[in-house]
Design a protein around this motif. Structure first.
Motif, PDB file in Angstrom:
ATOM      1  N   SER A  35     -26.595   8.464 -11.598  1.00 47.39           N
ATOM      2  CA  SER A  35     -25.734   7.298 -11.365  1.00 47.39           C
ATOM      3  C   SER A  35     -24.292   7.737 -11.137  1.00 47.39           C
ATOM      4  O   SER A  35     -23.832   8.757 -11.661  1.00 47.39           O
ATOM      5  N   GLN A  36     -23.569   6.961 -10.363  1.00 44.96           N
ATOM      6  CA  GLN A  36     -22.163   7.256 -10.119  1.00 44.96           C
ATOM      7  C   GLN A  36     -21.376   7.218 -11.422  1.00 44.96           C
ATOM      8  O   GLN A  36     -20.461   8.020 -11.622  1.00 44.96           O
ATOM      9  N   ASN A  37     -21.733   6.308 -12.315  1.00 42.17           N
ATOM     10  CA  ASN A  37     -21.025   6.195 -13.584  1.00 42.17           C
ATOM     11  C   ASN A  37     -21.154   7.467 -14.405  1.00 42.17           C
ATOM     12  O   ASN A  37     -20.179   7.967 -14.980  1.00 42.17           O
ATOM     13  N   ALA A  38     -22.383   8.001 -14.455  1.00 38.00           N
ATOM     14  CA  ALA A  38     -22.603   9.237 -15.210  1.00 38.00           C
ATOM     15  C   ALA A  38     -21.833  10.389 -14.582  1.00 38.00           C
ATOM     16  O   ALA A  38     -21.218  11.200 -15.289  1.00 38.00           O
ATOM     17  N   PHE A  39     -21.847  10.478 -13.251  1.00 33.94           N
ATOM     18  CA  PHE A  39     -21.145  11.568 -12.592  1.00 33.94           C
ATOM     19  C   PHE A  39     -19.639  11.458 -12.803  1.00 33.94           C
ATOM     20  O   PHE A  39     -18.964  12.465 -13.056  1.00 33.94           O
ATOM     21  N   GLU A  40     -19.107  10.246 -12.708  1.00 37.87           N
ATOM     22  CA  GLU A  40     -17.667  10.073 -12.902  1.00 37.87           C
ATOM     23  C   GLU A  40     -17.262  10.429 -14.328  1.00 37.87           C
ATOM     24  O   GLU A  40     -16.197  11.026 -14.546  1.00 37.87           O
ATOM     25  N   THR A  41     -18.082  10.043 -15.295  1.00 38.54           N
ATOM     26  CA  THR A  41     -17.807  10.430 -16.681  1.00 38.54           C
ATOM     27  C   THR A  41     -17.743  11.943 -16.805  1.00 38.54           C
ATOM     28  O   THR A  41     -16.817  12.504 -17.401  1.00 38.54           O
ATOM     29  N   TRP A  42     -18.742  12.594 -16.231  1.00 39.48           N
ATOM     30  CA  TRP A  42     -18.781  14.056 -16.294  1.00 39.48           C
ATOM     31  C   TRP A  42     -17.570  14.668 -15.592  1.00 39.48           C
ATOM     32  O   TRP A  42     -16.947  15.614 -16.104  1.00 39.48           O
ATOM     33  N   LEU A  43     -17.213  14.153 -14.425  1.00 35.88           N
ATOM     34  CA  LEU A  43     -16.127  14.724 -13.636  1.00 35.88           C
ATOM     35  C   LEU A  43     -14.804  14.668 -14.398  1.00 35.88           C
ATOM     36  O   LEU A  43     -14.047  15.646 -14.427  1.00 35.88           O
ATOM     37  N   GLN A  89      -9.613  14.812  -5.957  1.00 39.09           N
ATOM     38  CA  GLN A  89     -10.866  14.061  -6.027  1.00 39.09           C
ATOM     39  C   GLN A  89     -10.693  12.777  -6.830  1.00 39.09           C
ATOM     40  O   GLN A  89     -11.254  11.728  -6.473  1.00 39.09           O
ATOM     41  N   ALA A  90      -9.924  12.844  -7.892  1.00 39.18           N
ATOM     42  CA  ALA A  90      -9.696  11.654  -8.711  1.00 39.18           C
ATOM     43  C   ALA A  90      -9.005  10.566  -7.900  1.00 39.18           C
ATOM     44  O   ALA A  90      -9.313   9.367  -8.051  1.00 39.18           O
ATOM     45  N   HIS A 145     -27.620  15.960  -3.243  1.00 39.28           N
ATOM     46  CA  HIS A 145     -27.748  14.699  -2.525  1.00 39.28           C
ATOM     47  C   HIS A 145     -26.447  14.427  -1.776  1.00 39.28           C
ATOM     48  O   HIS A 145     -25.371  14.911  -2.172  1.00 39.28           O
ATOM     49  N   LEU A 146     -26.515  13.656  -0.714  1.00 40.03           N
ATOM     50  CA  LEU A 146     -25.319  13.384   0.090  1.00 40.03           C
ATOM     51  C   LEU A 146     -24.165  12.839  -0.750  1.00 40.03           C
ATOM     52  O   LEU A 146     -23.003  13.120  -0.464  1.00 40.03           O
ATOM     53  N   ASN A 147     -24.493  12.089  -1.795  1.00 41.48           N
ATOM     54  CA  ASN A 147     -23.428  11.536  -2.636  1.00 41.48           C
ATOM     55  C   ASN A 147     -22.649  12.623  -3.372  1.00 41.48           C
ATOM     56  O   ASN A 147     -21.482  12.423  -3.731  1.00 41.48           O
ATOM     57  N   TYR A 148     -23.295  13.764  -3.616  1.00 43.41           N
ATOM     58  CA  TYR A 148     -22.703  14.806  -4.452  1.00 43.41           C
ATOM     59  C   TYR A 148     -22.628  16.162  -3.759  1.00 43.41           C
ATOM     60  O   TYR A 148     -22.191  17.136  -4.367  1.00 43.41           O
ATOM     61  N   ARG A 149     -23.019  16.219  -2.501  1.00 45.20           N
ATOM     62  CA  ARG A 149     -23.132  17.519  -1.839  1.00 45.20           C
ATOM     63  C   ARG A 149     -21.815  18.262  -1.766  1.00 45.20           C
ATOM     64  O   ARG A 149     -21.765  19.494  -1.924  1.00 45.20           O
ATOM     65  N   GLU A 150     -20.742  17.553  -1.522  1.00 49.02           N
ATOM     66  CA  GLU A 150     -19.430  18.205  -1.446  1.00 49.02           C
ATOM     67  C   GLU A 150     -19.121  18.951  -2.744  1.00 49.02           C
ATOM     68  O   GLU A 150     -18.581  20.068  -2.720  1.00 49.02           O
ATOM     69  N   PHE A 151     -19.476  18.353  -3.862  1.00 50.57           N
ATOM     70  CA  PHE A 151     -19.210  18.975  -5.156  1.00 50.57           C
ATOM     71  C   PHE A 151     -20.113  20.183  -5.376  1.00 50.57           C
ATOM     72  O   PHE A 151     -19.664  21.235  -5.842  1.00 50.57           O
ATOM     73  N   VAL A 152     -21.381  20.026  -5.058  1.00 50.06           N
ATOM     74  CA  VAL A 152     -22.327  21.137  -5.214  1.00 50.06           C
ATOM     75  C   VAL A 152     -21.869  22.333  -4.376  1.00 50.06           C
ATOM     76  O   VAL A 152     -21.863  23.481  -4.854  1.00 50.06           O
ATOM     77  N   GLU A 153     -21.468  22.078  -3.157  1.00 46.71           N
ATOM     78  CA  GLU A 153     -21.012  23.167  -2.293  1.00 46.71           C
ATOM     79  C   GLU A 153     -19.743  23.814  -2.838  1.00 46.71           C
ATOM     80  O   GLU A 153     -19.579  25.037  -2.764  1.00 46.71           O
ATOM     81  N   HIS A 154     -18.852  23.007  -3.398  1.00 44.23           N
ATOM     82  CA  HIS A 154     -17.593  23.528  -3.931  1.00 44.23           C
ATOM     83  C   HIS A 154     -17.827  24.496  -5.083  1.00 44.23           C
ATOM     84  O   HIS A 154     -17.090  25.476  -5.237  1.00 44.23           O
TER      85      HIS A 154
END
Length: 210
Positions: A35-43, A89-90, A145-154
């Protein structure tokens, strides 16, 4: 392979290592179920962790042998740049980075602070372990996933992998020359780092669906 080197630590604690590097959070980032909420919390919490990591690594540089100082100083510069990237990113995600630390983030910071007076083998093992977990974890989330790919690549760039390899070499050299008590302490620190890394993913999943 000599007892007490980094790969030996991973091999001896393989189950715990896999629980930190092959986590449902990472599966979700790869498959798109996170979920976006979980990812944002983690970020946000990871940003706070990086600020703590900058302080931790600063303490290590002053106590490091001359052969490792260049590697660690370059790592500090990369961490400072990483904070700027998080801040960019924030702004894109409309996140507030001045959030309070989650209890898990705070526990991690307290543990890193507790290592200030430990011998160098424990310090360099801790730094290597947390960076190696991070790299391997995000490799396990590729391509993302496309929603998070930029982060994974980074977090899976060749440059980061090269830095982690440098830390591994530094830790191996240090552990090879360490006495038994220093190696035992380094191993205990390694076990605690991978436990905290797993709990960091768990913390974010606690926000899933909220």
């Amino acid at each position: 392979m000599k007892d007490g080197r980094t790969q030996d630590l991973i091999d001896r604690h393989r189950e715990a290592w896999q629980s930190a590097t092959k986590h449902p959070f990472l599966d979700g980032a790869r498959e798109g179920s996170l979920s976006q909420n979980a990812f944002e919390t983690w970020l946000v919490q990871d940003y706070l962790f990086v600020t703590d990591g900058l302080a931790f690594q600063s303490h290590i540089v002053a106590r490091a042998p001359r052969r490792d100082q260049g590697l660690l100083i370059n790592g500090l510069a990369a961490l400072e740049a990483e904070l700027g990237w998080f801040e960019d990113q924030a702004g894109r995600w409309d996140l507030k980075l001045d959030a309070p630390r989650h209890s898990t983030t705070e526990a991690y910071r307290d543990f890193l602070n507790s290592l200030e007076h430990d011998p160098y083998p424990a310090k360099i093992t801790a730094l290597w372990a947390l960076e190696r977990v991070y790299l391997e974890s995000w490799i396990n989330a590729t391509p993302g996933h496309l929603n998070y790919r930029e982060f994974v690549e980074h977090w899976t760039t060749p440059e980061f992998a090269g830095y982690v390899a440098g830390l591994e070499e530094a830790a191996d050299d240090t552990l090879e020359a360490a006495d038994k008590s220093e190696r035992e302490r380094a191993e205990a620190v390694f076990v605690e780092i991978i436990r905290l890394e797993r709990e960091f993913w768990e913390m974010a999943l606690g926000e899933e669906g909220e």
